[in-house]
Design a protein around this motif. Structure first.
Motif, PDB file in Angstrom:
ATOM      1  N   GLN A  91      -0.091   6.748   9.703  1.00 58.14           N
ATOM      2  CA  GLN A  91      -0.699   7.634   8.712  1.00 58.14           C
ATOM      3  C   GLN A  91      -1.683   8.595   9.379  1.00 58.14           C
TER       4      GLN A  91
ATOM      5  N   ASP B  53       3.812   9.858   7.404  1.00 62.48           N
ATOM      6  CA  ASP B  53       3.658   9.106   6.163  1.00 62.48           C
ATOM      7  C   ASP B  53       4.839   8.183   5.875  1.00 62.48           C
ATOM      8  N   GLU B  54       6.054   8.628   6.150  1.00 66.42           N
ATOM      9  CA  GLU B  54       7.212   7.773   5.889  1.00 66.42           C
ATOM     10  C   GLU B  54       7.181   6.532   6.770  1.00 66.42           C
TER      11      GLU B  54
ATOM     12  N   GLN C 103       4.571   4.161   5.390  1.00 68.62           N
ATOM     13  CA  GLN C 103       5.052   3.426   4.222  1.00 68.62           C
ATOM     14  C   GLN C 103       5.991   2.293   4.630  1.00 68.62           C
TER      15      GLN C 103
END
Length: 809
Positions: free
Chosen positions: A490, A495-496, A499
């Motif tokens: 992050q 971001d992926e 996650q």
């Protein structure tokens, strides 16, 4: 989390409080304190709206119910309402047995409130008006306790004797010792001797060494020093610890002196100085020898002085020893260094450690000297680099010693304390390369990753966290590594990937802190925020049927096996003793007896289950929780699968114990009650009479000095003494107030407030400043592993409490 009050939280808490208030007559049923009668309802109304709009009229409770309610109030420390309930029972009942129980309860409540004359009056009313009731023996015992507090020792001794006459063969040794103590205080030394000797003949007998010491002191008081010495020496021979032996030596030595046998006296005193230097009675013996000008080895004299805290005289003794003994093994420098340190002479302490390090490498304390030197350097002199170098030099000189990896780890910690994160990371990374088998090498590698994260060197941090994931051997380690991989991704703008890492973390160990926290990150939740409605109502009696069916199925228990009673355990002497102690309010001793039994039946699911129900009926929640966990272990259930067991077991393990006091305190201080339940579970496992090895007391585990500060600030409770910490009402209110005080001090940060509760506000504030609002980083920069574990455990508890007690509104 901020400190702003919301509308929802007070309404939730208020609703819970109203539920409890409206069902106050069922207080004994919410969580069983006492064996129940068949005519007591077992459930409580759990929806606030139903209570508010359609309250059910209640009739005046039966006397037996009122006694149970009063006993529950007394157990919880609500003395005022307990006395009112007892008084109402006494006035409304014509049953002599009920009246006697009410008077006994009133007397106990007065005792807890330190109104001893009122307690004496209540107990004497039982003796005068209800001599044929079941409580008469207990009335004599409690009357004896009360008489002792007002120095009426002969009356106390007589009432202890009466208890033994009326209730023999259960806790004889304990009561006989109390009888002897009271007789001794009344100067009835022959009576004391008889009581102590009887205690030695009881079953089980009193501690032999302790009784022999007391008998010897009584003979000494009678000036029969020869007999006194006989018992002192018997105590010395039977004692199991050095402190009792030192006491026996001191007392026998003094008796020898009374007989004019100084040589024998000095022999006893010298034995203590040589063999038991840690005992304070050895310091007293040393003082006698010195005052009588008996030569004592200066090194041994210094060691005794050191352990007694007489550091100035210890230093002087060590200096005399060094002057007269140039040839020695070097140990004197270690103790002299310790004495200088405690005498606030850090530079002199380091000089002594250096002498030991340089000239006595074969000494037992050689490694300790390096460690102590480094500690003085960073903790006292603020010489962080020098301290780290001290430890690194040790590793260089003695790389194959058991201490080397521990010192390397400590060096990294010292660099981190000094905010030298680059050196800290490099030092910690050495451990996995040089000492891969060391128990903290994996953690050191993880801390190196945290250091690089704090330096914003995210690529380096990511590499380390990924390596941690590869080397992880537990679900917790996989969850932690994955969470921080996600945090680092992050920070890198991926971001992926973040996650995906958090999803992996969430699945790794669902009941573990890091998995819980990963789920929060995925769903943008605050870990300590509880938004759903809360229902604290449950009925253990109704749930028991499902639990017993599961138990029979899981452990192949025949249908004819009775699970509702203690069975053969009911006749176990420990159960009988525990019941006697419990009736007298001696909860620690009662619990100890049942703990012995619990450990004995650990491998037996049937006996353990039976014992759980008995423990709950007595209000002994900690051993009940542990026994419950034991059954689930026997069933092969881990933390996650345990939650699929019948809800009865979960309600025991994560009970809403002392709910009225907890909810009230939560409302007063603007906390969700599940926060307080989780804190109390972590602090004491809901055992109100617990004392930690460090001296912390009660449900919320306050040190007496800290508690005094809170009491002075809030001016409550009136007439406070440290013993009040064992009353749940006091402990819970003080605990909630202290947590609120810390949260306000730490700008509304509840996580930091919980850290301050355990680790102190002076430590929590710099940790908060380092974390800069990142709760995940806050956990990792806490420098006390105890506090780290404490916070993670509370979050795990809150998560389970939320699963069990919250629901969509």
């Amino acid at each position: 989390m901020t400190n702003q009050k919301t509308i929802a939280l007070p309404l939730i808490i208020l609703s819970i409080l109203i539920i409890i208030a409206c069902t106050f007559s069922d207080l004994g049923n919410l969580i069983p304190f006492l064996p129940k009668t068949d005519d007591v309802p077992e459930s409580i109304q759990s929806e606030a709206i139903m209570v508010l709009t359609n309250p059910t009229p209640t009739s005046t409770p039966l006397p037996g119910v009122r006694i149970e309610n009063a006993d529950a109030l007394l157990f919880a420390g609500d003395l005022e309402h307990a006395i009112q309930e007892y008084q109402s029972t006494f006035e409304q009942s014509n049953d002599p047995e009920m009246q006697a129980h009410a008077l006994l309860g009133m007397g106990r409540a007065y005792m807890v409130g330190r109104n001893y004359q009122a307690a004496i009056d209540a107990f004497n009313r039982i003796l005068g008006q209800h001599q044929d009731t079941q409580v008469i023996a207990n009335a004599h015992f409690l009357l004896a306790n009360s008489y002792e507090t007002i120095d009426e020792y002969l009356l106390a001794a007589n009432n202890y004797a009466k208890y033994l006459e009326l209730k023999p063969g259960v806790i004889d040794a304990y009561v006989m010792e109390l009888q002897g103590d009271a007789a001794s205080a009344a100067n009835d030394h022959n009576g004391a001797i008889m009581a102590y000797q009887a205690a030695l003949q009881a079953s089980p007998p009193a501690n032999t060494a302790s009784m022999d010491l007391k008998i010897g002191q009584e003979y000494a008081a009678l000036e029969d020093y020869t007999t006194a010495i006989h018992f002192y020496l018997s105590a010395y021979n039977s004692a199991s610890d050095d402190y009792a032996r030192a006491t026996a030596n001191l007392l026998s030595g003094r008796a020898y002196q009374k007989l004019g046998l100084d040589d024998q006296a000095y022999t006893r005193f010298m034995d203590s100085v040589i063999n038991y230097p840690k005992a304070y009675d050895s310091f007293t013996a040393l003082s006698i020898l010195v005052n009588d000008e008996i030569p004592v080895d200066e090194y041994r004299r210094g060691v005794v002085d050191y352990y007694a805290g007489s550091y100035k005289y210890a230093i002087q003794a060590f200096e005399r020893y060094l002057t007269g003994n140039p040839e020695h093994d070097g140990t004197v420098h270690y103790y002299k260094g310790l004495s200088h340190y405690f005498y606030d002479q850090p530079s002199e302490a380091i000089a002594e450690y250096d002498t030991l390090i340089t000239y006595y490498p074969a000494n037992t304390y050689w490694s300790n000297a390096w460690d102590k030197k480094a500690y003085v350097q960073w903790a006292v002199l603020d010489e962080y680099d020098e301290a780290a170098n001290t430890l690194l030099n040790y590793v260089s000189q003695a790389p194959y010693t058991a201490e080397a990896p521990a010192f390397l780890y400590k060096a990294g910690c010292i660099y981190e304390l000094n905010s030298d994160l680059e050196k800290a990371a490099k030092t910690w990374l050495r451990l996995m390369e040089e000492y891969p088998a060391y128990e903290r090498s994996y953690r050191a590698m993880f801390l190196a990753g945290i250091s690089y994260y704090r330096l914003a060197r995210y690529e380096d941090a990511l590499t380390i966290f990924q390596r941690c994931l590869v080397l992880a051997t537990s679900g917790e380690e996989r969850a932690r590594s994955s969470l921080w991989i996600g945090k680092t991704q992050q920070a890198l703008g991926n971001d992926e990937e973040a996650q995906a890492a958090w999803q992996q973390a969430e699945a790794a160990d669902p009941t573990d802190y890091y998995s819980i926290r990963a789920g929060d990150l995925l769903n943008s939740r605050e870990t300590l925020n509880i938004e759903l409605g809360t229902d604290l109502g449950y009925d253990l009696k109704l749930e028991r049927s499902e639990a017993e069916s599961w138990l029979r199925s899981t452990f192949n228990i025949p249908p004819e096996t009775d699970l509702t009673s203690l069975g053969e355990m009911a006749a176990d002497p420990r159960v009988l003793r525990s019941q006697a102690y419990w009736e007298l309010g001696l909860y620690t001793k009662a619990s100890s007896e049942l703990e012995s039994l619990r450990h004995e039946v650990t491998g037996d699911a049937v006996k353990t289950y039976r014992l759980i129900n008995h423990l709950l009926s007595l209000g002994f929640y900690k051993p009940a929780i542990l026994a419950c966990r034991n059954i689930l272990d026997l069933a092969g259930m881990d933390d996650l699968t345990s939650l699929t067991a019948p809800i009865y077991f979960t309600h025991i393990r994560f009970g809403a114990y002392f709910r009225e006091q907890v909810v009230s305190a939560a409302l007063d201080e603007d906390f969700h009650p599940l926060i307080l339940f989780s804190l109390i579970r972590q602090e004491s496992l809901f055992e109100p009479f617990i004392t930690s090895p460090a001296g912390a007391r009660g449900l919320t585990q306050f040190m007496p000095t800290t508690a005094v500060e809170i009491v002075d600030r809030i001016n409550w409770p009136p007439g406070y003494t440290a013993a009040d910490l064992y009353m749940p009402e006091v402990a819970i209110k003080l605990g909630a107030d202290y947590l609120r005080f810390q949260q306000d001090y730490l700008e509304g940060d509840l996580l930091a407030a919980l850290a301050a509760y355990n680790g102190g506000p002076g430590n929590a504030l710099p940790w908060k400043n380092i974390a800069q609002g990142d709760p995940d980083l806050f956990i990792e920069v806490i420098r006390f592993e105890e506090t780290q574990n404490y916070l993670r455990q509370i979050v795990e508890f809150i998560n389970i409490y939320k699963l069990v007690y919250t629901h969509p509104q």
